[in-house]
Design a protein around this motif. Structure first.
Motif, PDB file in Angstrom:
ATOM      1  N   LEU A 288       0.823  -1.217   0.000  1.00 37.90           N
ATOM      2  CA  LEU A 288       0.000   0.000   0.000  1.00 37.90           C
ATOM      3  C   LEU A 288       0.856   1.266   0.000  1.00 37.90           C
ATOM      4  N   THR A 289       1.954   1.255   0.742  1.00 37.46           N
ATOM      5  CA  THR A 289       2.834   2.422   0.810  1.00 37.46           C
ATOM      6  C   THR A 289       3.488   2.691  -0.539  1.00 37.46           C
ATOM      7  N   VAL A 290       3.989   1.644  -1.193  1.00 39.95           N
ATOM      8  CA  VAL A 290       4.600   1.811  -2.515  1.00 39.95           C
ATOM      9  C   VAL A 290       3.555   2.318  -3.515  1.00 39.95           C
ATOM     10  N   ALA A 291       2.367   1.760  -3.479  1.00 40.21           N
ATOM     11  CA  ALA A 291       1.299   2.194  -4.388  1.00 40.21           C
ATOM     12  C   ALA A 291       0.913   3.650  -4.115  1.00 40.21           C
ATOM     13  N   PHE A 292       0.793   3.997  -2.846  1.00 36.84           N
ATOM     14  CA  PHE A 292       0.423   5.366  -2.499  1.00 36.84           C
ATOM     15  C   PHE A 292       1.518   6.348  -2.904  1.00 36.84           C
ATOM     16  N   PHE A 293       2.783   5.976  -2.711  1.00 38.61           N
ATOM     17  CA  PHE A 293       3.896   6.832  -3.126  1.00 38.61           C
ATOM     18  C   PHE A 293       3.882   7.032  -4.641  1.00 38.61           C
ATOM     19  N   PHE A 294       3.581   5.967  -5.377  1.00 38.61           N
ATOM     20  CA  PHE A 294       3.467   6.074  -6.831  1.00 38.61           C
ATOM     21  C   PHE A 294       2.402   7.107  -7.193  1.00 38.61           C
ATOM     22  N   LEU A 295       1.253   7.033  -6.533  1.00 38.09           N
ATOM     23  CA  LEU A 295       0.169   7.989  -6.804  1.00 38.09           C
ATOM     24  C   LEU A 295       0.564   9.412  -6.427  1.00 38.09           C
ATOM     25  N   ILE A 296       1.255   9.560  -5.319  1.00 38.51           N
ATOM     26  CA  ILE A 296       1.727  10.890  -4.906  1.00 38.51           C
ATOM     27  C   ILE A 296       2.626  11.473  -5.997  1.00 38.51           C
ATOM     28  N   GLU A 297       3.580  10.680  -6.464  1.00 32.98           N
ATOM     29  CA  GLU A 297       4.486  11.140  -7.525  1.00 32.98           C
ATOM     30  C   GLU A 297       3.721  11.531  -8.784  1.00 32.98           C
ATOM     31  N   GLU A 298       2.746  10.720  -9.163  1.00 31.68           N
ATOM     32  CA  GLU A 298       1.968  10.985 -10.374  1.00 31.68           C
ATOM     33  C   GLU A 298       1.149  12.268 -10.248  1.00 31.68           C
ATOM     34  N   LEU A 299       0.616  12.544  -9.064  1.00 31.57           N
ATOM     35  CA  LEU A 299      -0.257  13.697  -8.877  1.00 31.57           C
ATOM     36  C   LEU A 299       0.490  14.979  -8.515  1.00 31.57           C
ATOM     37  N   ILE A 300       1.564  14.851  -7.756  1.00 29.22           N
ATOM     38  CA  ILE A 300       2.273  16.035  -7.261  1.00 29.22           C
ATOM     39  C   ILE A 300       3.299  16.573  -8.255  1.00 29.22           C
ATOM     40  N   SER A 301       3.941  15.698  -9.018  1.00 30.46           N
ATOM     41  CA  SER A 301       4.978  16.145  -9.952  1.00 30.46           C
ATOM     42  C   SER A 301       4.498  17.216 -10.934  1.00 30.46           C
ATOM     43  N   PRO A 302       3.327  17.063 -11.550  1.00 32.41           N
ATOM     44  CA  PRO A 302       2.865  18.138 -12.445  1.00 32.41           C
ATOM     45  C   PRO A 302       2.648  19.467 -11.719  1.00 32.41           C
ATOM     46  N   VAL A 303       2.206  19.401 -10.484  1.00 29.19           N
ATOM     47  CA  VAL A 303       2.006  20.625  -9.689  1.00 29.19           C
ATOM     48  C   VAL A 303       3.353  21.287  -9.411  1.00 29.19           C
ATOM     49  N   LEU A 304       4.345  20.486  -9.028  1.00 26.82           N
ATOM     50  CA  LEU A 304       5.686  21.029  -8.770  1.00 26.82           C
ATOM     51  C   LEU A 304       6.291  21.624 -10.040  1.00 26.82           C
ATOM     52  N   TYR A 305       5.993  21.033 -11.177  1.00 28.34           N
ATOM     53  CA  TYR A 305       6.447  21.567 -12.459  1.00 28.34           C
ATOM     54  C   TYR A 305       5.826  22.946 -12.711  1.00 28.34           C
ATOM     55  N   ARG A 306       4.518  23.052 -12.485  1.00 28.66           N
ATOM     56  CA  ARG A 306       3.837  24.337 -12.690  1.00 28.66           C
ATOM     57  C   ARG A 306       4.340  25.410 -11.731  1.00 28.66           C
ATOM     58  N   LEU A 307       4.810  24.989 -10.573  1.00 32.61           N
ATOM     59  CA  LEU A 307       5.361  25.925  -9.589  1.00 32.61           C
ATOM     60  C   LEU A 307       6.849  26.203  -9.843  1.00 32.61           C
ATOM     61  N   HIS A 308       7.380  25.657 -10.920  1.00 34.13           N
ATOM     62  CA  HIS A 308       8.784  25.815 -11.312  1.00 34.13           C
ATOM     63  C   HIS A 308       9.759  25.238 -10.291  1.00 34.13           C
ATOM     64  N   ILE A 309       9.332  24.193  -9.603  1.00 30.98           N
ATOM     65  CA  ILE A 309      10.218  23.497  -8.666  1.00 30.98           C
ATOM     66  C   ILE A 309      10.879  22.334  -9.382  1.00 30.98           C
ATOM     67  N   ARG A 310      10.119  21.626 -10.207  1.00 30.00           N
ATOM     68  CA  ARG A 310      10.648  20.535 -11.025  1.00 30.00           C
ATOM     69  C   ARG A 310      10.863  21.045 -12.445  1.00 30.00           C
ATOM     70  N   LYS A 311      11.831  20.435 -13.134  1.00 28.88           N
ATOM     71  CA  LYS A 311      12.124  20.830 -14.508  1.00 28.88           C
ATOM     72  C   LYS A 311      11.225  20.139 -15.522  1.00 28.88           C
ATOM     73  N   ARG A 312      10.616  19.012 -15.114  1.00 29.88           N
ATOM     74  CA  ARG A 312       9.724  18.263 -15.991  1.00 29.88           C
ATOM     75  C   ARG A 312       8.439  17.946 -15.227  1.00 29.88           C
ATOM     76  N   PRO A 313       7.327  17.751 -15.946  1.00 29.16           N
ATOM     77  CA  PRO A 313       6.053  17.507 -15.251  1.00 29.16           C
ATOM     78  C   PRO A 313       5.901  16.071 -14.736  1.00 29.16           C
ATOM     79  N   TYR A 314       6.968  15.320 -14.640  1.00 32.43           N
ATOM     80  CA  TYR A 314       6.926  13.955 -14.124  1.00 32.43           C
ATOM     81  C   TYR A 314       8.100  13.681 -13.239  1.00 32.43           C
TER      82      TYR A 314
END
Length: 167
Positions: A141-167
């Motif tokens: 469950l933890t690995v699955a939840f972390f996967f979902l967090i990465e999938e959902l949060i990465s695009p947000v971090l990209y839009r906030l110019h924290i990440r260089k790519r939306p994934y």
């Protein structure tokens, strides 16, 4: 505390450690840019002509992951040594994924859904399941939840110019 609430508490701690270890290199890169970003592989190329890991896997990122995971462990009441090991194992999983992606011919920072999150989350959680009090179901469950967090949060971090790519 009931068994279910203890289970959830342990999973939340593990997820906090994962987010700290995997988010630290991104945040440090945002703050420091290229300063002190020495590649872990020292630009070593293997027989296939590809880098061992690539430029984005740095000693600075590795050290920041270990430090952030240790801090979160300490603040969560987990042994600091467990935090050190967790951060190191998460980065070992990340390096393994990077190594596999280079062998597959993928460019640096390219997306490989699953491969980008599973090794870096599964390795520390599986090897530290005892000190983190996690069962096999908790781990899945933890690995699955972390996967979902990465999938959902990465695009947000990209839009906030924290990440260089939306994934």
């Amino acid at each position: 505390m009931t068994a279910l609430s203890l289970c959830l508490y342990c999973m939340i701690q593990a997820i906090a450690l994962l987010v700290a270890a995997n988010g630290a290199p991104v945040l440090i890169n945002k703050v420091l840019g290229k300063r002190w970003a020495w590649p872990v592989d020292n630009k070593l190329k293997l027989r296939d002509g590809r880098r061992l890991f690539g430029n984005t896997k740095t000693w600075r990122g590795l050290c920041s992951a270990v430090c952030f995971a240790t801090l979160i462990a300490f603040l969560s009441g987990i042994e600091p040594l467990t935090g050190v090991l967790f951060g190191a194992l998460a980065m070992a999983g990340d390096l393994l994924a990077s190594f596999i992606k280079r062998r597959m011919g993928c460019s640096e920072s390219s997306r490989a859904r699953g491969l980008d999150t599973v090794p870096e989350s599964l390795l520390p959680i599986l090897l530290l399941k005892e000190p983190l009090a996690l069962s096999l179901i908790d781990i899945i469950l933890t690995v699955a939840f972390f996967f979902l967090i990465e999938e959902l949060i990465s695009p947000v971090l990209y839009r906030l110019h924290i990440r260089k790519r939306p994934y």
